[in-house]
Scaffold this active site. Structure first.
Site, PDB file in Angstrom:
ATOM      1  N   LEU A  61       0.825  -1.210   0.000  1.00  0.00           N
ATOM      2  CA  LEU A  61       0.000   0.000   0.000  1.00  0.00           C
ATOM      3  C   LEU A  61       0.860   1.261   0.000  1.00  0.00           C
ATOM      4  CD1 LEU A  61      -2.929  -0.920   2.439  1.00  0.00           C
ATOM      5  CD2 LEU A  61      -2.980  -0.840  -0.042  1.00  0.00           C
ATOM      6  N   CYS A  62       1.931   1.244  -0.786  1.00  0.00           N
ATOM      7  CA  CYS A  62       2.824   2.408  -0.865  1.00  0.00           C
ATOM      8  C   CYS A  62       3.152   2.710  -2.322  1.00  0.00           C
ATOM      9  CB  CYS A  62       4.087   2.182  -0.053  1.00  0.00           C
ATOM     10  SG  CYS A  62       4.954   0.637  -0.388  1.00  0.00           S
TER      11      CYS A  62
END
Length: 370
Positions: free
Chosen positions: A135-136
């Site tokens: 999630l980056c």
């Protein structure tokens, strides 16, 4: 929440210096945002009831709360990581200059210093530093692509290689590719510490001194600002002959300036104030003399040099990961707001159409009775 995955809300905006950001789409999503010039002038027709729309809007609201919370958590952590990066750079850069100055004085003497010996490169150790979580955006993909490109380049040159993987994402990637030789897997433990860096340095030291490898390269993400982070390849061993922190081509990767930011609130929302911080290091005097024997100083400083360079790379990689997650969650939150507005318009139109249809039925029935 089962109808909307967090990753579908990550925007394709170019907030990172990445070429592989997640796009805003979902194969299971029957709703699409308006594509016309006017933001909400055209709404894609849908075929579902009001209850499904209400559930969908509630799901988007819940997702927005989650992504906004993740953005605030990443913003708080990246501030601490950024301070560690900026404060540690002058020490590591000055240490490299001191080692280079001492090494120059020893060039005329017949002294064997294993960490400064430049020998023909037959095998290279690649220390690949990735993140521990997702999630980056494209943070992990970018550094893995750099590693793949470097491995392909070494293969074309006929040079052997081995990988030291740092981070859970790198471990999961290389485990699924048994054709890539991996010397060791290491996982991060939150914020980098000198103990964690020393474990990597010991492994690198043993490989280089035993002549199992002839060169050691660090592959990590250099932190420039909270919206810019660049994957770099830095030569760790042997010691740079130019007295600078250089990449594999001899180009300096020293930081000229950092964008230092402060988190504030503006109109009840998170805001950022930016300042540019220059990292300046004092130049060594040409008449500088050391009381101890240069060999003893070099023996004491070389382990410190390796530890500081690896620790700096870990700190920069963590700061880049947190900044990338903060940016990705910010985009996801913005997309959730936009999607919620679009679904609300669709819901209101469907509800109004239903009310209008029922009213017409009542009027038609009344007319039929008269």
């Amino acid at each position: 929440m089962n109808c909307l995955n967090l990753t579908t809300l990550v925007s394709s905006k170019s907030c990172l210096s990445s070429t592989s950001l997640l796009s805003f789409h979902s194969s299971t999503n029957p709703f699409q945002l308006p594509r016309s010039s006017s933001r909400f002038s055209h709404v894609t027709p849908i075929h579902c009831g009001l209850r499904e729309l209400r559930n969908r809007i509630n799901s988007v609201k819940n997702t927005q709360k989650i992504t906004e919370a993740m953005k605030l958590v990443s913003a708080a952590k990246v501030r601490r990581a950024q301070e560690a990066v900026v404060n540690g750079r002058p020490f590591s850069e000055t240490l490299v200059e001191v080692l280079y100055y001492i090494n120059e004085q020893l060039q005329t003497e017949d002294i064997d210093m294993p960490l400064t010996n430049i020998r023909p490169v037959k095998k290279v150790a690649l220390v690949v530093i990735t993140g521990d979580r997702g999630l980056c955006g494209g943070f992990n993909n970018n550094i893995i692509k750099i590693a793949e490109a470097r491995i392909a380049e070494l293969k074309n040159q006929g040079v052997e290689y081995t990988v030291i993987s740092v981070g859970k994402k790198g471990k999961s990637y290389f485990i699924r590719r048994p054709h890539i030789p991996v010397d060791r897997f290491l996982e991060g433990m939150g914020f980098p510490t000198a103990k964690e860096a020393q474990a990597i340095a010991d492994d690198v030291f043993s490989l280089f001194v035993s002549e199992e490898v002839d060169k050691v390269e660090l592959l990590y993400t250099k932190f420039v600002s909270f919206v810019k982070y660049v994957p770099v390849i830095q030569t760790l061993l042997p010691l740079s002959p130019k007295g600078r922190i250089c990449d594999m081509n001899g180009v300096s990767v020293d930081a000229d300036g950092d964008e230092f930011f402060r988190l504030t609130t503006k109109e009840g929302k998170l805001a950022v104030e930016r300042d540019v911080v220059r990292t300046e290091t004092a130049e060594l005097s040409p008449i500088l003399q050391f009381e101890q024997d240069p060999v003893q100083i070099l023996d004491a400083l070389l382990p410190l040099y390796m530890n500081s360079q690896i620790l700096k790379a870990l700190q920069e990689s963590l700061a880049s990961e947190l900044a990338a997650r903060m940016c990705a969650m910010s985009n996801a939150t913005d997309n959730a707001v936009e999607l919620k507005k679009s679904l609300s318009i669709i819901y209101n139109r469907e509800r109004q159409a239903k009310i209008t249809g029922e009213a017409l039925e009542i009027i038609a029935g009344a007319d039929a009775l008269t």
